[in-house]
Design a protein around this motif. Structure first.
Motif, PDB file in Angstrom:
ATOM      1  N   PHE A  45      22.216  20.324  83.768  1.00  0.00           N
ATOM      2  CA  PHE A  45      21.813  20.215  82.318  1.00  0.00           C
ATOM      3  C   PHE A  45      20.972  21.406  81.629  1.00  0.00           C
ATOM      4  O   PHE A  45      20.626  22.196  82.623  1.00  0.00           O
ATOM      5  N   PHE A  69      21.034  15.553  76.729  1.00  0.00           N
ATOM      6  CA  PHE A  69      20.903  15.154  77.609  1.00  0.00           C
ATOM      7  C   PHE A  69      21.724  13.956  78.060  1.00  0.00           C
ATOM      8  O   PHE A  69      21.277  13.246  76.820  1.00  0.00           O
ATOM      9  N   TYR A 125      24.957  10.978  82.747  1.00  0.00           N
ATOM     10  CA  TYR A 125      24.287  10.598  83.623  1.00  0.00           C
ATOM     11  C   TYR A 125      24.298   9.679  84.657  1.00  0.00           C
ATOM     12  O   TYR A 125      24.217   9.774  86.020  1.00  0.00           O
TER      13      TYR A 125
END
Length: 347
Positions: free
Chosen positions: A91, A123, A128
Protein backbone atom coordinates in the motif's frame (compact mmCIF):
# COMPACT_ATOMS: atom_id res chain seq x y z
CA UNK A 1 -1.64 11.49 -1.26
CA UNK A 2 -4.17 13.39 0.84
CA UNK A 3 -6.69 15.82 -0.47
CA UNK A 4 -6.44 19.46 0.49
CA UNK A 5 -8.79 19.08 3.43
CA UNK A 6 -6.76 16.25 4.93
CA UNK A 7 -3.57 18.19 4.42
CA UNK A 8 -4.98 21.17 6.27
CA UNK A 9 -6.29 19.17 9.19
CA UNK A 10 -3.41 16.97 10.29
CA UNK A 11 0.36 16.81 10.42
CA UNK A 12 0.03 13.28 9.01
CA UNK A 13 -1.81 14.72 6.04
CA UNK A 14 0.83 17.39 5.65
CA UNK A 15 3.50 14.74 5.62
CA UNK A 16 1.71 12.64 3.06
CA UNK A 17 1.46 15.64 0.81
CA UNK A 18 5.23 15.68 0.94
CA UNK A 19 5.50 15.65 -2.80
CA UNK A 20 2.98 18.38 -2.82
CA UNK A 21 4.16 19.87 0.45
CA UNK A 22 7.83 19.21 0.17
CA UNK A 23 8.64 18.21 3.73
CA UNK A 24 11.41 16.21 3.81
CA UNK A 25 11.24 13.50 5.89
CA UNK A 26 7.98 14.55 4.55
CA UNK A 27 7.22 -14.11 2.29
CA UNK A 28 8.90 -16.11 0.31
CA UNK A 29 12.45 -16.54 -0.83
CA UNK A 30 13.59 -14.67 -3.90
CA UNK A 31 13.90 -16.95 -6.90
CA UNK A 32 16.65 -17.33 -9.42
CA UNK A 33 15.43 -14.34 -11.42
CA UNK A 34 16.44 -11.84 -8.73
CA UNK A 35 19.69 -10.93 -10.41
CA UNK A 36 17.86 -10.25 -13.67
CA UNK A 37 15.25 -7.89 -12.24
CA UNK A 38 17.44 -6.01 -9.80
CA UNK A 39 16.83 -7.92 -6.58
CA UNK A 40 19.63 -8.68 -4.15
CA UNK A 41 21.46 -11.92 -4.76
CA UNK A 42 20.23 -13.37 -1.49
CA UNK A 43 17.89 -16.18 -0.64
CA UNK A 44 15.39 -15.57 2.13
CA UNK A 45 14.93 -18.84 3.98
CA UNK A 46 11.93 -18.60 6.27
CA UNK A 47 13.18 -19.51 9.71
CA UNK A 48 11.64 -22.43 11.56
CA UNK A 49 10.19 -22.06 15.02
CA UNK A 50 8.68 -19.03 16.75
CA UNK A 51 9.27 -15.53 15.36
CA UNK A 52 9.29 -12.24 17.22
CA UNK A 53 10.34 -8.69 16.47
CA UNK A 54 10.31 -5.61 18.70
CA UNK A 55 9.42 -2.56 16.65
CA UNK A 56 10.08 1.14 17.22
CA UNK A 57 6.86 1.59 19.19
CA UNK A 58 8.25 -0.83 21.72
CA UNK A 59 5.71 -3.41 20.60
CA UNK A 60 6.89 -7.01 20.27
CA UNK A 61 5.08 -9.05 17.65
CA UNK A 62 5.18 -12.79 18.33
CA UNK A 63 4.12 -15.49 15.88
CA UNK A 64 4.39 -19.28 15.91
CA UNK A 65 6.58 -19.05 12.83
CA UNK A 66 8.15 -16.42 10.61
CA UNK A 67 5.49 -14.59 8.59
CA UNK A 68 4.95 -15.80 5.05
CA UNK A 69 2.14 -13.48 4.01
CA UNK A 70 3.63 -10.02 4.50
CA UNK A 71 1.86 -6.79 3.57
CA UNK A 72 3.91 -3.62 3.69
CA UNK A 73 4.08 0.03 2.77
CA UNK A 74 5.60 0.21 -0.71
CA UNK A 75 8.93 1.68 0.38
CA UNK A 76 9.31 -0.95 3.11
CA UNK A 77 8.51 -3.73 0.64
CA UNK A 78 11.13 -2.32 -1.74
CA UNK A 79 13.77 -2.39 1.00
CA UNK A 80 12.91 -5.95 2.01
CA UNK A 81 13.05 -6.96 -1.66
CA UNK A 82 16.65 -5.77 -1.82
CA UNK A 83 17.39 -8.19 1.01
CA UNK A 84 15.68 -11.10 -0.71
CA UNK A 85 12.33 -10.95 1.10
CA UNK A 86 9.19 -10.62 -1.03
CA UNK A 87 5.81 -9.45 0.18
CA UNK A 88 2.29 -10.42 -0.89
CA UNK A 89 0.67 -7.00 -0.83
CA UNK A 90 1.62 -3.34 -0.73
CA UNK A 91 0.00 0.00 0.00
CA UNK A 92 1.30 3.44 -0.89
CA UNK A 93 2.69 4.88 -4.15
CA UNK A 94 3.40 1.77 -6.22
CA UNK A 95 2.53 2.50 -9.86
CA UNK A 96 2.48 5.67 -11.90
CA UNK A 97 -0.34 6.75 -14.19
CA UNK A 98 1.23 4.85 -17.08
CA UNK A 99 1.41 1.65 -15.04
CA UNK A 100 5.15 1.72 -14.45
CA UNK A 101 6.76 1.24 -11.05
CA UNK A 102 6.72 4.34 -8.86
CA UNK A 103 10.09 5.58 -7.64
CA UNK A 104 9.18 4.35 -4.17
CA UNK A 105 8.75 0.78 -5.45
CA UNK A 106 12.47 0.43 -6.13
CA UNK A 107 13.36 -2.75 -8.02
CA UNK A 108 10.20 -4.67 -7.14
CA UNK A 109 8.19 -6.24 -9.93
CA UNK A 110 4.96 -4.40 -9.12
CA UNK A 111 2.96 -6.80 -11.30
CA UNK A 112 3.65 -9.57 -8.80
CA UNK A 113 2.20 -7.88 -5.71
CA UNK A 114 -1.38 -7.07 -4.76
CA UNK A 115 -1.75 -3.29 -4.55
CA UNK A 116 -4.20 -2.43 -1.79
CA UNK A 117 -3.98 1.30 -2.34
CA UNK A 118 -1.86 3.49 -4.57
CA UNK A 119 -2.67 6.90 -3.10
CA UNK A 120 -3.22 8.52 0.28
CA UNK A 121 -6.27 7.27 2.23
CA UNK A 122 -6.74 4.34 -0.15
CA UNK A 123 -6.52 0.86 1.40
CA UNK A 124 -8.75 -2.02 0.28
CA UNK A 125 -9.52 -3.82 3.53
CA UNK A 126 -11.37 -6.66 1.75
CA UNK A 127 -8.36 -7.41 -0.46
CA UNK A 128 -6.14 -7.20 2.59
CA UNK A 129 -8.22 -9.77 4.45
CA UNK A 130 -8.19 -12.06 1.40
CA UNK A 131 -4.39 -12.16 1.53
CA UNK A 132 -4.61 -13.77 4.99
CA UNK A 133 -1.84 -11.47 6.23
CA UNK A 134 0.54 -12.63 8.93
CA UNK A 135 1.92 -9.14 9.55
CA UNK A 136 1.66 -5.56 8.26
CA UNK A 137 4.81 -3.42 8.16
CA UNK A 138 5.09 0.32 7.67
CA UNK A 139 7.21 3.31 8.59
CA UNK A 140 6.26 6.01 11.09
CA UNK A 141 6.69 9.77 10.60
CA UNK A 142 5.73 10.82 14.11
CA UNK A 143 6.45 9.85 17.70
CA UNK A 144 2.88 8.66 18.28
CA UNK A 145 3.30 5.34 16.48
CA UNK A 146 1.12 6.26 13.49
CA UNK A 147 1.63 3.76 10.70
CA UNK A 148 2.38 5.52 7.42
CA UNK A 149 -0.33 5.28 4.76
CA UNK A 150 -2.68 3.24 6.97
CA UNK A 151 -5.92 5.27 6.75
CA UNK A 152 -7.23 6.74 9.96
CA UNK A 153 -10.79 5.75 9.08
CA UNK A 154 -10.03 2.06 8.65
CA UNK A 155 -7.00 1.55 10.91
CA UNK A 156 -9.01 -0.33 13.56
CA UNK A 157 -10.41 -2.81 11.03
CA UNK A 158 -6.96 -3.29 9.58
CA UNK A 159 -5.42 -3.84 13.01
CA UNK A 160 -7.82 -6.68 13.78
CA UNK A 161 -6.67 -8.71 10.78
CA UNK A 162 -2.97 -9.01 11.60
CA UNK A 163 -0.34 -7.61 13.98
CA UNK A 164 1.78 -4.71 12.75
CA UNK A 165 5.40 -3.62 12.85
CA UNK A 166 6.42 0.04 12.73
CA UNK A 167 9.89 1.33 11.78
CA UNK A 168 10.45 4.94 12.80
CA UNK A 169 11.74 7.44 10.26
CA UNK A 170 11.10 10.43 12.49
CA UNK A 171 13.71 12.79 13.95
CA UNK A 172 16.76 10.53 13.67
CA UNK A 173 19.62 10.01 11.28
CA UNK A 174 19.33 7.74 8.26
CA UNK A 175 21.66 5.11 9.68
CA UNK A 176 19.23 4.28 12.50
CA UNK A 177 16.26 3.12 10.35
CA UNK A 178 18.70 1.49 7.92
CA UNK A 179 19.93 -0.66 10.76
CA UNK A 180 16.40 -1.42 11.93
CA UNK A 181 15.36 -2.56 8.44
CA UNK A 182 18.49 -4.71 8.31
CA UNK A 183 17.48 -6.35 11.61
CA UNK A 184 13.91 -6.87 10.41
CA UNK A 185 15.03 -8.47 7.13
CA UNK A 186 17.42 -10.73 9.02
CA UNK A 187 14.64 -11.84 11.36
CA UNK A 188 12.52 -12.74 8.33
CA UNK A 189 15.21 -15.05 6.98
CA UNK A 190 17.30 -12.80 4.72
CA UNK A 191 20.92 -13.77 4.23
CA UNK A 192 22.72 -10.68 5.51
CA UNK A 193 26.10 -12.20 4.69
CA UNK A 194 25.35 -12.30 0.96
CA UNK A 195 27.94 -10.44 -1.11
CA UNK A 196 25.50 -7.92 -2.59
CA UNK A 197 24.23 -7.02 0.87
CA UNK A 198 27.61 -6.57 2.52
CA UNK A 199 29.07 -4.79 -0.49
CA UNK A 200 26.14 -2.35 -0.57
CA UNK A 201 26.80 -1.44 3.05
CA UNK A 202 30.46 -0.80 2.27
CA UNK A 203 29.48 1.39 -0.70
CA UNK A 204 27.13 3.37 1.53
CA UNK A 205 29.87 3.93 4.09
CA UNK A 206 32.29 5.01 1.35
CA UNK A 207 29.71 7.40 -0.10
CA UNK A 208 29.12 8.89 3.34
CA UNK A 209 32.82 9.52 3.80
CA UNK A 210 32.95 11.13 0.37
CA UNK A 211 30.10 13.46 1.35
CA UNK A 212 31.81 14.32 4.63
CA UNK A 213 34.98 15.30 2.77
CA UNK A 214 33.07 17.31 0.16
CA UNK A 215 31.15 19.26 2.81
CA UNK A 216 34.36 19.95 4.74
CA UNK A 217 36.16 21.12 1.61
CA UNK A 218 33.33 23.47 0.59
CA UNK A 219 31.54 24.68 3.74
CA UNK A 220 30.41 27.80 1.91
CA UNK A 221 28.11 25.84 -0.44
CA UNK A 222 24.52 26.29 0.70
CA UNK A 223 22.05 23.52 -0.10
CA UNK A 224 18.31 24.18 -0.29
CA UNK A 225 15.81 21.31 -0.13
CA UNK A 226 12.61 21.94 -2.07
CA UNK A 227 9.43 20.47 -3.47
CA UNK A 228 7.12 21.90 -6.09
CA UNK A 229 3.35 22.00 -6.42
CA UNK A 230 1.27 24.03 -8.89
CA UNK A 231 0.51 26.69 -6.29
CA UNK A 232 3.46 26.68 -3.93
CA UNK A 233 7.13 25.92 -3.46
CA UNK A 234 8.12 24.19 -0.23
CA UNK A 235 11.45 24.53 1.53
CA UNK A 236 12.24 21.70 3.93
CA UNK A 237 14.11 22.13 7.18
CA UNK A 238 17.02 19.87 8.02
CA UNK A 239 15.50 18.58 11.25
CA UNK A 240 13.10 15.61 11.53
CA UNK A 241 13.89 14.05 8.14
CA UNK A 242 16.25 11.05 8.33
CA UNK A 243 18.26 11.88 5.22
CA UNK A 244 18.71 15.58 5.97
CA UNK A 245 19.63 14.98 9.60
CA UNK A 246 22.28 12.53 8.45
CA UNK A 247 23.63 14.84 5.76
CA UNK A 248 23.77 17.71 8.23
CA UNK A 249 25.72 15.51 10.67
CA UNK A 250 28.20 14.92 7.84
CA UNK A 251 28.67 18.67 7.54
CA UNK A 252 26.32 19.76 4.76
CA UNK A 253 25.37 23.45 5.03
CA UNK A 254 21.58 23.55 4.61
CA UNK A 255 19.35 26.55 4.02
CA UNK A 256 16.80 26.60 6.85
CA UNK A 257 13.20 27.86 6.68
CA UNK A 258 12.26 30.57 9.14
CA UNK A 259 11.36 29.38 12.63
CA UNK A 260 7.86 30.86 12.35
CA UNK A 261 7.26 28.99 9.10
CA UNK A 262 8.48 25.69 10.52
CA UNK A 263 6.38 26.10 13.64
CA UNK A 264 3.26 26.35 11.47
CA UNK A 265 4.00 22.97 9.89
CA UNK A 266 5.19 21.06 12.93
CA UNK A 267 8.81 21.80 12.11
CA UNK A 268 8.90 20.34 8.62
CA UNK A 269 8.91 23.06 5.98
CA UNK A 270 8.10 26.58 4.80
CA UNK A 271 5.54 27.37 2.10
CA UNK A 272 6.43 30.01 -0.48
CA UNK A 273 4.48 31.48 -3.35
CA UNK A 274 6.22 31.16 -6.68
CA UNK A 275 6.69 34.93 -6.66
CA UNK A 276 8.80 34.55 -3.51
CA UNK A 277 10.72 31.43 -4.50
CA UNK A 278 13.95 33.44 -4.37
CA UNK A 279 13.57 34.23 -0.65
CA UNK A 280 16.42 31.92 0.33
CA UNK A 281 19.83 32.04 -1.34
CA UNK A 282 21.28 28.68 -2.35
CA UNK A 283 24.08 27.20 -4.43
CA UNK A 284 22.64 23.69 -4.80
CA UNK A 285 18.96 22.71 -4.80
CA UNK A 286 17.72 19.21 -3.96
CA UNK A 287 14.23 18.54 -5.33
CA UNK A 288 11.66 15.97 -4.16
CA UNK A 289 11.74 13.02 -6.56
CA UNK A 290 8.35 11.54 -5.63
CA UNK A 291 5.67 11.28 -8.29
CA UNK A 292 3.38 13.54 -6.24
CA UNK A 293 5.75 16.47 -6.77
CA UNK A 294 6.35 18.48 -9.91
CA UNK A 295 9.80 17.59 -11.21
CA UNK A 296 12.33 20.34 -12.06
CA UNK A 297 12.13 19.78 -15.83
CA UNK A 298 8.39 20.44 -15.68
CA UNK A 299 8.49 23.66 -13.64
CA UNK A 300 7.49 26.52 -15.91
CA UNK A 301 7.57 29.39 -13.41
CA UNK A 302 9.89 32.17 -14.58
CA UNK A 303 11.00 32.89 -11.02
CA UNK A 304 12.27 29.33 -10.70
CA UNK A 305 14.23 29.54 -13.94
CA UNK A 306 15.95 32.71 -12.70
CA UNK A 307 17.30 31.14 -9.52
CA UNK A 308 21.14 31.17 -9.61
CA UNK A 309 21.39 27.47 -8.76
CA UNK A 310 18.92 26.60 -11.53
CA UNK A 311 20.72 28.75 -14.09
CA UNK A 312 24.00 27.11 -13.06
CA UNK A 313 22.55 23.63 -13.50
CA UNK A 314 23.12 22.85 -9.82
CA UNK A 315 19.83 21.05 -9.15
CA UNK A 316 19.68 17.39 -8.13
CA UNK A 317 16.97 14.95 -7.13
CA UNK A 318 16.27 14.10 -3.50
CA UNK A 319 14.95 10.73 -2.30
CA UNK A 320 12.50 12.31 0.13
CA UNK A 321 11.39 8.92 1.45
CA UNK A 322 14.54 6.82 1.13
CA UNK A 323 14.13 3.10 0.49
CA UNK A 324 15.74 1.69 3.60
CA UNK A 325 18.27 -0.69 2.12
CA UNK A 326 21.94 0.22 1.89
CA UNK A 327 21.84 -0.42 -1.85
CA UNK A 328 19.19 2.21 -2.45
CA UNK A 329 20.76 4.77 -0.11
CA UNK A 330 24.12 4.85 -1.86
CA UNK A 331 23.02 6.90 -4.88
CA UNK A 332 21.44 9.82 -2.95
CA UNK A 333 24.56 10.22 -0.81
CA UNK A 334 26.87 10.03 -3.82
CA UNK A 335 24.72 12.48 -5.78
CA UNK A 336 24.89 15.12 -3.05
CA UNK A 337 28.61 14.60 -2.60
CA UNK A 338 29.20 15.06 -6.32
CA UNK A 339 26.95 18.12 -6.46
CA UNK A 340 28.89 19.82 -3.67
CA UNK A 341 32.24 18.82 -5.16
CA UNK A 342 31.31 20.39 -8.50
CA UNK A 343 29.26 23.33 -7.22
CA UNK A 344 30.19 26.93 -7.92
CA UNK A 345 29.32 29.57 -5.36
CA UNK A 346 26.37 31.37 -6.95
CA UNK A 347 24.41 32.67 -3.96
Amino acid sequence: MPNATTARLSRRGLLAAGGALGLGAVLTACGDDDAKDGGADTKGAVKSGPWSFKDDRGTTVKLDEAPKNIVAFTGVAAALYDYGIEVKGVFGPTTTKDGKADVQAGDMDVSKVTVLGNVWDQFNVEKYAALAPDVLISTMFDDAGTLWYVPEASKDKIAKLAPSVGISVFDRQLTAPLQRMWELAESLGADMTAAKVTEAKKRFEAASERLRKAAKAKPEIKVLVGSASPELFYVSGSNLSIDLEYFKALGVNFVEPTEAAKKATGGWFESLSWENVDKHKADVIMMDDRSSAIQPADITEATWKQLPAVKAGQVIARSTEPILSYDKCVAPVEALAEAIEKARKVS
